[in-house]
Design a protein around this motif. Sequence first.
Motif, PDB file in Angstrom:
ATOM      1  N   VAL A  14       0.890  -1.236  -0.063  1.00  0.00           N
ATOM      2  CA  VAL A  14       0.121   0.131   0.094  1.00  0.00           C
ATOM      3  C   VAL A  14       1.004   0.890  -0.106  1.00  0.00           C
ATOM      4  CG1 VAL A  14      -1.693   1.296   1.369  1.00  0.00           C
ATOM      5  CG2 VAL A  14      -2.144  -1.060   0.993  1.00  0.00           C
ATOM      6  N   GLY A  15       1.880   1.212   1.013  1.00  0.00           N
ATOM      7  CA  GLY A  15       2.915   2.256   0.786  1.00  0.00           C
ATOM      8  C   GLY A  15       3.560   2.695  -0.658  1.00  0.00           C
ATOM      9  N   PHE A  16       3.811   1.476  -1.542  1.00  0.00           N
ATOM     10  CA  PHE A  16       4.422   1.705  -2.848  1.00  0.00           C
ATOM     11  C   PHE A  16       3.239   2.148  -3.603  1.00  0.00           C
ATOM     12  CE2 PHE A  16       7.381  -2.107  -1.485  1.00  0.00           C
ATOM     13  CZ  PHE A  16       8.477  -1.185  -1.033  1.00  0.00           C
ATOM     14  N   ALA A  17       2.054   1.744  -3.487  1.00  0.00           N
ATOM     15  CA  ALA A  17       1.092   2.221  -4.513  1.00  0.00           C
ATOM     16  C   ALA A  17       0.795   3.760  -4.038  1.00  0.00           C
ATOM     17  CB  ALA A  17      -0.395   1.459  -4.145  1.00  0.00           C
ATOM     18  N   LEU A  18       0.859   4.081  -2.831  1.00  0.00           N
ATOM     19  CA  LEU A  18       0.543   5.615  -2.542  1.00  0.00           C
ATOM     20  C   LEU A  18       1.769   6.447  -2.824  1.00  0.00           C
ATOM     21  CD1 LEU A  18      -0.831   5.452   1.161  1.00  0.00           C
ATOM     22  CD2 LEU A  18      -2.056   6.100  -0.860  1.00  0.00           C
ATOM     23  N   ARG A  19       2.581   5.959  -2.877  1.00  0.00           N
ATOM     24  CA  ARG A  19       3.899   6.654  -3.406  1.00  0.00           C
ATOM     25  C   ARG A  19       3.977   6.793  -5.073  1.00  0.00           C
ATOM     26  NH1 ARG A  19       9.771   4.525  -2.812  1.00  0.00           N
ATOM     27  NH2 ARG A  19       9.096   3.117  -4.497  1.00  0.00           N
ATOM     28  N   GLY A  20       3.275   5.776  -5.725  1.00  0.00           N
ATOM     29  CA  GLY A  20       3.330   5.920  -7.187  1.00  0.00           C
ATOM     30  C   GLY A  20       2.213   6.725  -7.386  1.00  0.00           C
ATOM     31  N   ALA A  21       1.085   6.762  -6.951  1.00  0.00           N
ATOM     32  CA  ALA A  21      -0.265   7.604  -6.955  1.00  0.00           C
ATOM     33  C   ALA A  21       0.354   9.215  -6.922  1.00  0.00           C
ATOM     34  CB  ALA A  21      -1.240   7.233  -6.013  1.00  0.00           C
ATOM     35  N   LEU A  22       1.145   9.436  -5.935  1.00  0.00           N
ATOM     36  CA  LEU A  22       1.636  10.763  -5.571  1.00  0.00           C
ATOM     37  C   LEU A  22       2.594  11.162  -6.448  1.00  0.00           C
ATOM     38  CD1 LEU A  22       2.077  11.020  -1.654  1.00  0.00           C
ATOM     39  CD2 LEU A  22       0.505  12.133  -2.878  1.00  0.00           C
ATOM     40  N   LEU A  23       3.561  10.245  -7.261  1.00  0.00           N
ATOM     41  CA  LEU A  23       4.604  10.684  -8.033  1.00  0.00           C
ATOM     42  C   LEU A  23       3.556  10.829  -9.428  1.00  0.00           C
ATOM     43  CD1 LEU A  23       7.032   7.995  -7.758  1.00  0.00           C
ATOM     44  CD2 LEU A  23       7.679  10.048  -7.800  1.00  0.00           C
ATOM     45  N   LEU A  24       2.498  10.069  -9.834  1.00  0.00           N
ATOM     46  CA  LEU A  24       1.666  10.313 -11.032  1.00  0.00           C
ATOM     47  C   LEU A  24       1.212  11.829 -10.853  1.00  0.00           C
ATOM     48  CD1 LEU A  24       0.655   8.920 -13.431  1.00  0.00           C
ATOM     49  CD2 LEU A  24      -1.149   8.076 -12.072  1.00  0.00           C
ATOM     50  N   VAL A  25       0.308  12.228  -9.924  1.00  0.00           N
ATOM     51  CA  VAL A  25      -0.049  13.531  -9.521  1.00  0.00           C
ATOM     52  C   VAL A  25       0.839  14.524  -9.512  1.00  0.00           C
ATOM     53  CG1 VAL A  25      -1.604  14.818  -8.075  1.00  0.00           C
ATOM     54  CG2 VAL A  25      -2.197  12.488  -8.286  1.00  0.00           C
ATOM     55  N   ARG A  26       2.010  14.458  -9.030  1.00  0.00           N
ATOM     56  CA  ARG A  26       3.150  15.295  -9.019  1.00  0.00           C
ATOM     57  C   ARG A  26       3.760  15.522 -10.483  1.00  0.00           C
ATOM     58  NH1 ARG A  26       6.872  13.720  -4.508  1.00  0.00           N
ATOM     59  NH2 ARG A  26       5.166  13.033  -3.184  1.00  0.00           N
ATOM     60  N   THR A  27       3.942  14.472 -11.215  1.00  0.00           N
ATOM     61  CA  THR A  27       4.740  14.619 -12.453  1.00  0.00           C
ATOM     62  C   THR A  27       4.092  14.743 -13.789  1.00  0.00           C
ATOM     63  OG1 THR A  27       5.054  12.289 -12.503  1.00  0.00           O
ATOM     64  CG2 THR A  27       6.630  13.401 -11.198  1.00  0.00           C
ATOM     65  N   GLU A  28       2.578  14.147 -13.873  1.00  0.00           N
ATOM     66  CA  GLU A  28       2.008  14.043 -14.991  1.00  0.00           C
ATOM     67  C   GLU A  28       0.960  15.216 -15.182  1.00  0.00           C
ATOM     68  OE1 GLU A  28       2.717  12.076 -17.485  1.00  0.00           O
ATOM     69  OE2 GLU A  28       4.401  11.620 -16.327  1.00  0.00           O
ATOM     70  N   GLN A  34      -6.980  16.002 -14.942  1.00  0.00           N
ATOM     71  CA  GLN A  34      -7.922  15.001 -14.570  1.00  0.00           C
ATOM     72  C   GLN A  34      -8.451  14.942 -13.170  1.00  0.00           C
ATOM     73  OE1 GLN A  34      -5.934  11.596 -16.244  1.00  0.00           O
ATOM     74  NE2 GLN A  34      -6.872  12.096 -18.135  1.00  0.00           N
ATOM     75  N   VAL A  35      -7.302  15.170 -12.209  1.00  0.00           N
ATOM     76  CA  VAL A  35      -7.646  15.438 -10.650  1.00  0.00           C
ATOM     77  C   VAL A  35      -8.630  16.729 -10.489  1.00  0.00           C
ATOM     78  CG1 VAL A  35      -6.664  15.942  -8.443  1.00  0.00           C
ATOM     79  CG2 VAL A  35      -5.724  14.198  -9.879  1.00  0.00           C
ATOM     80  N   PHE A  36      -8.068  17.663 -11.258  1.00  0.00           N
ATOM     81  CA  PHE A  36      -8.829  19.007 -11.334  1.00  0.00           C
ATOM     82  C   PHE A  36     -10.577  18.730 -11.641  1.00  0.00           C
ATOM     83  CE2 PHE A  36     -10.704  22.790 -13.394  1.00  0.00           C
ATOM     84  CZ  PHE A  36     -10.711  23.607 -12.086  1.00  0.00           C
ATOM     85  N   LEU A  66      -8.608   7.737 -14.218  1.00  0.00           N
ATOM     86  CA  LEU A  66      -7.519   7.841 -13.456  1.00  0.00           C
ATOM     87  C   LEU A  66      -6.599   6.728 -13.679  1.00  0.00           C
ATOM     88  CD1 LEU A  66      -8.694   9.985 -10.342  1.00  0.00           C
ATOM     89  CD2 LEU A  66      -7.471  10.744 -12.502  1.00  0.00           C
ATOM     90  N   GLY A  67      -7.203   5.263 -13.374  1.00  0.00           N
ATOM     91  CA  GLY A  67      -6.293   4.214 -13.529  1.00  0.00           C
ATOM     92  C   GLY A  67      -5.728   3.787 -14.827  1.00  0.00           C
ATOM     93  N   ILE A  68      -6.613   4.188 -15.844  1.00  0.00           N
ATOM     94  CA  ILE A  68      -5.917   4.011 -17.260  1.00  0.00           C
ATOM     95  C   ILE A  68      -4.857   4.868 -17.381  1.00  0.00           C
ATOM     96  CG2 ILE A  68      -6.505   3.748 -19.727  1.00  0.00           C
ATOM     97  CD1 ILE A  68      -7.366   1.386 -18.103  1.00  0.00           C
ATOM     98  N   GLU A  69      -5.152   6.126 -17.249  1.00  0.00           N
ATOM     99  CA  GLU A  69      -4.168   7.130 -17.280  1.00  0.00           C
ATOM    100  C   GLU A  69      -2.754   6.711 -16.638  1.00  0.00           C
ATOM    101  OE1 GLU A  69      -2.104  10.118 -18.798  1.00  0.00           O
ATOM    102  OE2 GLU A  69      -4.177  10.138 -19.293  1.00  0.00           O
ATOM    103  N   GLY A  70      -3.098   6.279 -15.339  1.00  0.00           N
ATOM    104  CA  GLY A  70      -1.593   5.839 -14.711  1.00  0.00           C
ATOM    105  C   GLY A  70      -0.862   4.767 -15.308  1.00  0.00           C
ATOM    106  N   ALA A  71      -1.757   3.762 -16.139  1.00  0.00           N
ATOM    107  CA  ALA A  71      -1.234   2.525 -16.603  1.00  0.00           C
ATOM    108  C   ALA A  71      -0.616   3.106 -17.968  1.00  0.00           C
ATOM    109  CB  ALA A  71      -2.406   1.658 -17.230  1.00  0.00           C
ATOM    110  N   ASN A  72      -1.234   4.252 -18.515  1.00  0.00           N
ATOM    111  CA  ASN A  72      -0.402   4.922 -19.744  1.00  0.00           C
ATOM    112  C   ASN A  72       0.688   5.287 -19.622  1.00  0.00           C
ATOM    113  OD1 ASN A  72      -0.722   5.996 -22.521  1.00  0.00           O
ATOM    114  ND2 ASN A  72      -1.049   7.759 -21.534  1.00  0.00           N
ATOM    115  N   THR A  73       0.840   6.054 -18.412  1.00  0.00           N
ATOM    116  CA  THR A  73       1.987   6.776 -18.186  1.00  0.00           C
ATOM    117  C   THR A  73       3.182   5.665 -17.981  1.00  0.00           C
ATOM    118  OG1 THR A  73       0.887   8.759 -17.267  1.00  0.00           O
ATOM    119  CG2 THR A  73       3.170   8.217 -16.322  1.00  0.00           C
ATOM    120  N   ALA A  74       2.692   4.669 -17.239  1.00  0.00           N
ATOM    121  CA  ALA A  74       3.712   3.657 -17.030  1.00  0.00           C
ATOM    122  C   ALA A  74       4.206   3.091 -18.235  1.00  0.00           C
ATOM    123  CB  ALA A  74       3.233   2.481 -15.984  1.00  0.00           C
TER     124      ALA A  74
END
Length: 121
Positions: A14-28, A34-36, A66-74
């Motif tokens: 869960v910690g890794f996943a939260l870090r990934g979500a924060l990285l996604l929001v901070r960098t993309e 989409q968060v807005f 949001l999930g598909i956007e995260g997968a796209n970024t990865a």
Amino acid sequence: MPKETFLQNRVKSVGFALRGALLLVRTEPSIKIQVFITILMTGAGFYYEISSIEWILQVLAISLVLGIEGANTAIEKLCDFVHPGFEKRIGFIKDVSAGAVMLVSIGAVIVGLIIYLPKIF
């Protein structure tokens, strides 16, 4: 070295996943937009007092985008790592991945229109 328990392993995950979500929001930039939109639509949901079913559909649509956007970024980051220069096949992979985001985004817009148009007009 003692082995981690199942619970310890899940907490770490869960910690890794939260870090990934924060990285996604901070960098993309696209995720920031989409968060807005997510915040606007959540506010609209409260303002128009949408039903439980409408909330469920809205949350699912937003989560899917949001999930598909995260997968796209990865996928894009992995492609850039594997082959930093231009490569036609990598471009194809990136285009297909971006297309998936577009398709779920269109679906989310349709869900939003179905929910909100009758309330607005």
